[in-house]
Design an enzyme around this catalytic site. Structure first.
Site, PDB file in Angstrom:
ATOM      1  N   GLU A  60     -29.972 -53.095  29.256  1.00 33.86           N
ATOM      2  CA  GLU A  60     -31.345 -53.071  28.733  1.00 33.86           C
ATOM      3  C   GLU A  60     -32.209 -54.186  29.301  1.00 33.86           C
ATOM      4  OE1 GLU A  60     -28.712 -52.484  26.800  1.00 33.86           O
ATOM      5  OE2 GLU A  60     -29.092 -50.497  25.963  1.00 33.86           O
ATOM      6  N   HIS A 129     -27.731 -49.458  13.653  1.00 34.17           N
ATOM      7  CA  HIS A 129     -28.497 -48.340  14.210  1.00 34.17           C
ATOM      8  C   HIS A 129     -29.558 -47.805  13.266  1.00 34.17           C
ATOM      9  CE1 HIS A 129     -25.525 -48.229  17.383  1.00 34.17           C
ATOM     10  NE2 HIS A 129     -26.214 -47.305  18.006  1.00 34.17           N
TER      11      HIS A 129
END
Lengths: 329, 336
Positions: A60, A129
């Site tokens: 990322e 998440h």
């Protein structure tokens, strides 16, 4: 108008902007061959090819930095975070590189990048998440932060975000991807960033909410209407810059405010809205601003605990009744 | 009487012609004098914050830039005055930036660690170690996307090598064949941590091999060696659109920053004095003089010009006003 899902609206926005501007390209994990972990980029590889639909490995910070560097030289990257939770790995690039480049270069290098993907609470995805990520970004001068609630907003705001010459954090919601709504098909249709929308007019109380919390607030407003409480629903849509004017205008009308947010309340969006309502419209208030927020705990997995963590319709309704003094107290 | 061999002289021996030799010497000296003046200005309180000096490492920036075209880009970390000056930035505006003045490259908003100059394709000074390596790959991505044959040189220190972004960048640049030359200035210390205390593999160039990137090591104190090695990398990168990794063995004479006087704690004075014996400017000057490519008169003229330009830079920075108050809120968001 066409009826389509939130997911399709995003997909259409990407296609239209890629057709319109050859500098726009999409990059991220599984955006091409796999067609997106949530299928937002479905069909883009086929239409635009691998030069403009770039599959990345799991890195990322690396690929976000690449997007920022490419934007410095004038490209218009749309970087997908498979989920926004992973953006924390790129937080330094977003905060220290993208947000500040224009300022610390004295206006020489702007960074026209969109970083988009799903965020916010979802169903039993647990602590890593299932969390509201916007708080990590809207504190930072130089970033714009968008949270689109409806399919129409998803399309109109994403198009504006892509055309914007600044870094835009665009956080969708996986729970909203299948939601259907009317969406203008006109490729010139855009919704400007920084403008709130009054989703429903009302007279007794202003409820400020976005994303899943707005849908919950709509149901609560329907129910409370039966009790004679008229709720005005305001959706900020863009959290930074915030449309203070529209929110204050509504407060001046209703004199009561409830802010609903999914994230843990401490130093959250509700805190900020509560502060500027107090600063700008204290004399207009008939009751203290109420916040209905996620509990100050990480997101648990178990269904019952997850529900306790979340602002439910009951909690929202109770807060509205309190500010309207409708509990008979 | 034995017949002596004539001393080998001339441009062919030195490898560069007189004009280029003078330029290399000039540019290295300009950086050296600029940094000395910046240090002086810091002690006078004219420069604030952190000030990281490039003294000792001049051959890397000057040698590398000498093989670049104007449309090639460069990007660096926070010890970037030399890279920015070598790329062609006006020393007056660089000094004004250090002084926090309105005529600085970044309008006084960036400071020593955030020099940017779009006019010479210098993409900045970046002060989070390792973070500009992906940015360099991104600029290379844009160059390739647009079908241009420019390259970008990314300078970074040995301190960035243990960072994840070094490895992410090398992997992605190799995977996507991006025209970026990663040029590591190994000055042996990340602040006070020597490479052998930070890296399991201290031969930094070898990391490139892992990612299938052509990699080599060069004597970073030898401007001509840097020129040759970076020149080879630039030609390859430009033609094949593949990244390169170069490790330049160099040394900083001063401390990590002005707050670290000469780096006394983590290295010895003897080491510093020993390293100064291979000073890049002295070595190149002597070599060029011996080869007869530059003359003593050339050297004097270069020194005078450099001193004049640095004096001018300081005067310019001194005379430049502070940025106006309203600039606090400009350049945060670009208008359409």
């Amino acid at each position: 108008m066409a009826v389509m899902t939130y997911r399709e609206a995003l997909n259409l926005a990407l296609r239209e902007e890629m057709r319109r501007d050859p500098r726009v390209f999409v990059m991220g994990e599984e955006v091409g061959l796999y067609e997106g972990a949530y299928k937002v980029t479905q069909g883009l590889l086929k239409e635009f090819g691998p030069r403009r639909v770039v599959d990345t490995p799991i890195a990322e910070s690396g690929f976000t930095g690449i997007g920022i560097g490419a934007a410095m030289l004038g490209l218009r990257p749309v970087v997908e975070m498979m989920t926004f939770n992973f953006a924390l790995l790129a937080l330094d690039q977003i905060v220290n590189s993208a947000a500040k480049m224009y300022y610390m270069s004295g206006g020489q290098f702007n960074v026209p990048i969109v970083i988009r993907g799903p965020g916010g609470p979802a169903a039993q995805l647990a602590a890593q998440h299932s969390q509201s990520m916007e708080t990590y970004f809207y504190h930072v001068p130089g970033l714009k932060v968008v949270r689109p609630t409806t399919p129409m907003d998803a399309k109109g705001l994403l198009k504006s975000a892509i055309r914007d010459p600044n870094p835009v954090i665009f956080i969708e919601a996986e729970t909203l991807y299948p939601v259907k709504g009317e969406v203008p098909e006109d490729p010139d249709f855009v919704i400007p960033l920084g403008r709130a929308v009054v989703r429903r007019e009302g007279t007794d109380v202003t409820v400020i909410a976005y994303m899943g919390m707005m849908y919950r607030a709509i149901e609560v407003a329907d129910e409370l209407a039966k009790e004679g409480i008229s709720v005005e629903l305001v959706d900020p849509r863009t959290l930074r810059p915030m449309d203070v004017e529209t929110i204050i205008g509504s407060v001046r009308k209703t004199h009561r405010v409830v802010v609903v947010e999914a994230g843990a309340g401490f130093a959250g969006m509700g805190s900020e809205i509560s502060a500027f309502v107090t600063e700008h419209a204290f004399d207009d208030l008939d009751a203290p601003v109420e916040r209905v927020t996620g509990a100050n705990a990480p997101m648990p997995y178990a269904r019952n605990l997850e529900k306790l963590k979340t602002p439910t319709k009951d909690k929202i309704a109770a807060a509205i009744r309190r500010v309207c003094n409708a509990n008979g107290s | 009487m034995a017949k002596t061999m004539p001393e080998r002289r001339g441009s062919a021996v030195l490898g560069v012609d007189a004009e280029l030799a003078r330029k290399l010497l000039h540019d290295m000296l300009l950086i050296r004098r600029f940094e000395e003046k910046a240090a002086e200005a810091y002690t006078l309180g004219k420069v604030g914050g952190f000030l990281h000096l490039y003294i000792g490492e001049e051959a890397v920036a000057v040698g590398a830039t000498s093989v670049l075209r104007p449309d090639d880009c460069a990007i660096s970390a926070y010890r970037e005055h030399g890279h920015c000056l070598a790329k062609g930035a006006d020393p007056r505006r660089v000094m004004a930036e250090l002084f926090g003045r309105r005529d600085g490259l970044s309008k006084g908003k960036g400071g020593s660690m955030h020099l940017f100059d779009r006019s010479v394709n210098f993409l900045g000074g970046h002060a989070i170690v390792g973070a500009h390596l992906p940015l360099a790959a991104g600029a290379a991505f844009a160059i390739k996307y647009e079908g241009r044959d420019a390259v970008i040189v990314c300078y970074f220190g040995d301190g960035a090598v243990p960072q994840g972004e070094f490895h992410e960048s090398l992997n992605l640049a190799a995977l996507w064949k991006l025209p970026v030359i990663y040029l590591c200035e190994n000055n042996r210390y990340a602040m006070g941590t020597s490479t052998d205390r930070a890296l399991a593999q201290t031969e930094i160039w070898k990391f490139g091999q892992t990612y299938g990137i052509p990699s080599e090591k060069v004597d970073g104190m030898d401007v001509l060696a840097v020129r040759e090695v970076v020149g080879r990398a630039v030609a390859r990168t430009r033609q094949d659109k593949t990244p390169s990794l170069i490790e330049a063995d160099t040394y900083r004479y001063r401390g990590h920053s002005m707050r670290d006087p000469a780096g006394a704690v983590y290295r010895t004075k003897e080491e510093v004095e020993r390293e100064k014996q291979r000073d890049p400017i002295v070595m190149f000057r002597e070599r060029a003089l011996r080869a007869g490519v530059v003359t003593e008169a050339d050297v004097r003229a270069i020194e005078k010009d450099v001193n004049d330009r640095i004096d001018e830079a300081v005067a310019f920075a001194d005379a430049s006003p502070e940025p106006p108050d309203e600039w606090l809120f400009t350049d945060i968001y670009k208008e359409d």
